[in-house]
Design a protein around this motif. Structure first.
Motif, PDB file in Angstrom:
ATOM      1  N   ASN A   1      -6.363   0.801  -0.993  1.00 18.17           N
ATOM      2  CA  ASN A   1      -5.444   0.131   0.126  1.00 18.17           C
ATOM      3  C   ASN A   1      -5.546  -1.053   1.603  1.00 18.17           C
TER       4      ASN A   1
ATOM      5  N   SER B   1       0.532  -1.310   0.334  1.00 13.39           N
ATOM      6  CA  SER B   1      -0.113   0.147   0.074  1.00 13.39           C
ATOM      7  C   SER B   1       0.899   1.589  -0.018  1.00 13.39           C
ATOM      8  N   SER B   2       2.315   1.339  -0.034  1.00 15.17           N
ATOM      9  CA  SER B   2       3.230   2.837   0.310  1.00 15.17           C
ATOM     10  C   SER B   2       3.441   2.590  -1.235  1.00 15.17           C
TER      11      SER B   2
ATOM     12  N   TRP C   1       0.313   6.197  -3.558  1.00 18.47           N
ATOM     13  CA  TRP C   1       0.643   5.338  -2.878  1.00 18.47           C
ATOM     14  C   TRP C   1      -1.111   6.180  -1.876  1.00 18.47           C
ATOM     15  N   SER C   2      -1.480   6.762  -2.095  1.00 19.72           N
ATOM     16  CA  SER C   2      -2.751   7.623  -1.617  1.00 19.72           C
ATOM     17  C   SER C   2      -4.537   7.657  -2.080  1.00 19.72           C
TER      18      SER C   2
END
Length: 120
Positions: free
Chosen positions: A74, A30-31, A53-54
């Motif tokens: 995510n 998720s990063s 990532w966000s």
């Protein structure tokens, strides 16, 4: 290491829609920024779309703007590519990729690809 598995490809008629899914696993998936690329027969692999990532920042190739949308969840370590208004020239193997550096890559991890065929 990050492992990527694509799914959702198939045969669709011109003007139809498909949603590709990329499931990520391994080290903090998720990063990473995530992207989609495609490779048509006899041609080089080209960029389609990417998402940070966000999920706040995205970019799309000019050839798919307004038709394709990249998104991610995510909580599920999953990235999607919603493809609408498909054209024969969208026929290709679609690859999911991950980058620890952002939406401009470089792309360190790749999936094995999923075939999308658009028939007229």
């Amino acid at each position: 290491q990050v492992q990527l598995v694509e799914s959702g490809g198939g045969l669709v008629q011109v003007g139809g829609s498909l949603r590709l899914t990329c499931a990520a696993s391994g080290r903090t998936p998720s990063s990473n920024a995530m992207g989609w690329f495609r490779q048509a027969p006899g041609k080089e692999r080209v960029f389609v779309a990417a998402i940070n990532w966000s999920g706040v920042s995205t970019r799309h190739a000019d050839s798919v703007k307004g038709r394709f949308t990249i998104s991610r969840d995510n909580a599920k370590n999953t990235v999607y590519l919603q493809m609408n208004s498909l054209k024969p020239e969208d026929t290709a193997v679609y690859y999911c990729a991950a980058s620890t550096r952002g939406v401009w890559g470089p792309w360190q991890y790749w999936g094995q690809g999923t075939q999308v065929t658009v028939s007229s």
